[in-house]
Design a protein around this motif. Structure first.
Motif, short mmCIF file in Angstrom:
data_model
loop_
_atom_site.label_atom_id
_atom_site.label_comp_id
_atom_site.label_asym_id
_atom_site.label_seq_id
_atom_site.Cartn_x
_atom_site.Cartn_y
_atom_site.Cartn_z
N MET A 126 0.83 -1.25 -0.13
CA MET A 126 -0.09 -0.02 -0.06
C MET A 126 1.05 1.40 -0.11
O MET A 126 0.74 2.28 0.71
CB MET A 126 -0.92 -0.11 1.14
N ASN A 127 1.80 1.34 -0.89
CA ASN A 127 2.83 2.29 -0.74
C ASN A 127 2.89 3.26 -2.22
O ASN A 127 3.88 3.55 -2.62
CB ASN A 127 4.24 1.73 -0.59
N SER A 128 1.66 3.57 -2.58
CA SER A 128 1.68 4.46 -3.65
C SER A 128 1.53 5.84 -3.48
O SER A 128 0.98 6.12 -2.33
CB SER A 128 0.34 4.15 -4.62
N TYR A 129 1.99 6.68 -4.19
CA TYR A 129 1.86 7.99 -4.16
C TYR A 129 0.51 8.58 -3.79
O TYR A 129 0.14 9.37 -2.81
CB TYR A 129 2.46 9.06 -5.35
N THR A 130 -0.39 7.95 -4.50
CA THR A 130 -2.01 8.36 -4.42
C THR A 130 -2.46 8.08 -3.00
O THR A 130 -3.23 8.85 -2.30
CB THR A 130 -2.85 7.63 -5.34
N LEU A 131 -2.16 6.84 -2.36
CA LEU A 131 -2.69 6.36 -1.33
C LEU A 131 -2.05 7.12 -0.06
O LEU A 131 -2.77 7.29 0.84
CB LEU A 131 -2.38 4.74 -1.34
N ASN A 132 -0.97 7.63 -0.39
CA ASN A 132 -0.10 8.43 0.74
C ASN A 132 -0.78 9.60 0.94
O ASN A 132 -0.74 10.35 2.17
CB ASN A 132 1.31 8.79 0.45
N THR A 133 -1.88 10.08 0.30
CA THR A 133 -2.51 11.34 0.56
C THR A 133 -3.59 10.91 1.60
O THR A 133 -3.90 11.94 2.13
CB THR A 133 -3.51 11.61 -0.99
N TYR A 134 -3.76 9.75 1.57
CA TYR A 134 -5.05 9.46 2.55
C TYR A 134 -4.65 8.72 3.69
O TYR A 134 -5.36 8.41 4.80
CB TYR A 134 -6.07 8.65 1.71
N THR A 135 -3.46 8.19 3.49
CA THR A 135 -3.07 6.70 4.40
C THR A 135 -1.85 7.31 5.50
O THR A 135 -0.96 7.81 5.18
CB THR A 135 -2.81 5.48 3.84
N SER A 136 -1.77 6.36 6.54
CA SER A 136 -0.65 6.51 7.39
C SER A 136 -0.40 5.12 7.62
O SER A 136 -1.34 4.36 8.36
CB SER A 136 -0.77 7.44 8.55
N THR A 137 1.02 4.53 7.60
CA THR A 137 1.23 3.09 7.60
C THR A 137 2.31 2.89 8.80
O THR A 137 2.92 3.59 9.12
CB THR A 137 1.85 2.75 6.36
N GLN A 138 1.95 1.71 9.25
CA GLN A 138 2.92 1.33 10.43
C GLN A 138 4.33 1.20 10.00
O GLN A 138 4.72 0.70 9.14
CB GLN A 138 2.30 -0.04 10.85
N VAL A 139 5.11 1.78 10.85
CA VAL A 139 6.55 1.68 10.39
C VAL A 139 7.29 0.22 10.66
O VAL A 139 6.96 -0.44 11.73
CB VAL A 139 7.21 2.53 11.57
N LYS A 140 7.69 -0.03 9.64
CA LYS A 140 8.20 -1.59 9.71
C LYS A 140 9.63 -1.61 9.80
O LYS A 140 10.52 -1.05 9.15
CB LYS A 140 7.95 -2.27 8.29
#
Length: 385
Positions: free
Chosen positions: A198-212
């Protein structure tokens, strides 16, 4: 003349009739063999639930026995958007493909299932559910579950056990309630293109992802609108008298709609007898998944899944706490705008927050995130997945 013809050619006519009958008999024998083979190879569960080995995306709608109207509204509205995902030259593409008049073509790799517990229901109610399923072929009837709020966590466990045993090729499950409006087409589009990273530029507008940490890639996905600072309820509808883990609930995606990957489903199904169940199924899901490594937890502000809706924005993927009238209105708005507008008019009633995965859970959810205008990259249109 006819009589004279029959008299002259009596023998030939008899021979023709004889061979015609033999030909029909042989054809019927082959037909019976084919039918018998079909019956013998068909799993009873497949016949009952419309299971196909091709299902890769299962939309699991938790619903109560008496909510047939809500189920029918879902069937008549957002469930139809499955047709916006189509296959061309072996590739899955997204394109708005829905109108008031065109016949919709659904695919066997995406299917909606309505889950109902039937234990304790009288014969009349059970027969009504079976009749409904005969028409729709999209219900999972759990005859070992009493369908009530206190049993929601158990309902999720049994649903995952059923999927684990019957949908062998499922990759992701989209879980929602029967008062949720779900853009199933856009969710599948993003899953096809970007899951589980889930690491696309578009999704980054809406998401925050758990740090791995480390370099290992995520092997699973838990995607929704997360909360990590919710206080434990000790009274009322959501009371958790048996909770002892800590002062707050463990981080969890709110239950109005979220996505989990196959490995999470398998883990819960295989360990169902050993996992504690709490009053709320979404809180239970947070506990069940807490120790799992390699799971990408993605917080997405497009999941409007809190106890009350934050308003209507065209970007939203899920809207929880919607009436049947709301669903028809959103469906009409989308069809009229060819997928462009979810809302008749956009309105923000409360801001969303970005989840701070690198902070303590009690400090996770304080930064408001407003979707004030449509991101150009998110406009529905042709999208290769």
């Amino acid at each position: 003349m006819v009589a004279i013809f029959i008299k002259r050619h009596k023998s030939m006519i008899r021979v023709s009739i004889f061979f015609f009958c033999i030909g029909c008999g042989i054809a019927l024998c082959f037909l019976k063999i084919d039918c018998a083979n079909a019956v013998n190879t068909e799993n009873p569960v497949t016949a009952r639930y419309g299971v196909t080995n091709g299902v890769e995306y299962a939309v699991l709608v938790l619903t109560s026995p008496l909510n047939e109207e809500r189920r029918n509204v879902i069937r008549s509205t957002w469930a139809k958007f499955i047709s916006n995902i189509f296959v061309e030259n072996g590739e899955r593409l997204y394109k708005w493909n829905h109108s008031w008049t065109e016949k919709q073509i659904n695919h066997d790799f995406i299917k909606v299932y309505f889950v109902v517990g039937t234990k304790g229901l009288n014969t009349e109610k059970i027969n009504m559910l079976k009749t409904e399923n005969t028409r729709s072929n999209d219900m999972v009837l759990l005859d070992n579950l009493t369908d009530k709020y206190e049993n929601l966590a158990m309902k999720m466990k049994l649903s995952f056990v059923w999927i684990h045993e019957n949908l062998k090729n499922v990759k992701y499950v989209i879980k929602c309630d029967d008062d949720s409006f779900v853009r199933v087409d856009l969710i599948v589009k993003d899953l096809e293109a970007f899951a589980p990273q889930m690491n696309s530029y578009t999704l980054n507008t809406y998401t925050s992802t758990q740090v791995k940490t480390g370099t290992a890639q995520h092997q699973g996905l838990y995607w929704g609108y997360f909360n990590g600072h919710a206080r434990v309820q000790r009274k009322g509808k959501w009371q958790e008298q048996d909770w002892f883990l800590c002062d707050n609930y463990l981080p969890y995606a709110l239950g109005g709609g979220y996505v989990v990957s196959r490995n999470i489903i398998d883990f819960i199904a295989k360990n169902a007898d050993y996992l504690s169940s709490y009053r709320s199924e979404d809180i239970s899901m947070g506990v069940w998944t807490a120790p799992l490594d390699g799971i990408n937890r993605v917080h997405d502000v497009r999941f409007d899944t809190e106890w009350i809706s934050r308003g209507c924005l065209n970007e939203l993927l899920v809207r929880h706490k919607q009436t049947t009238q709301d669903m028809f209105q959103m469906y009409k708005s989308l069809v009229d705008s060819k997928g462009g507008n979810l809302c008749k008019s956009e309105a923000i009633e409360r801001g969303a927050y970005e989840y701070k995965w690198n902070s303590r859970p009690s400090q996770c959810c304080n930064t408001l995130h407003h979707l004030s205008s449509r991101n150009k990259d998110s406009i529905p249109g042709n999208m290769k997945t």
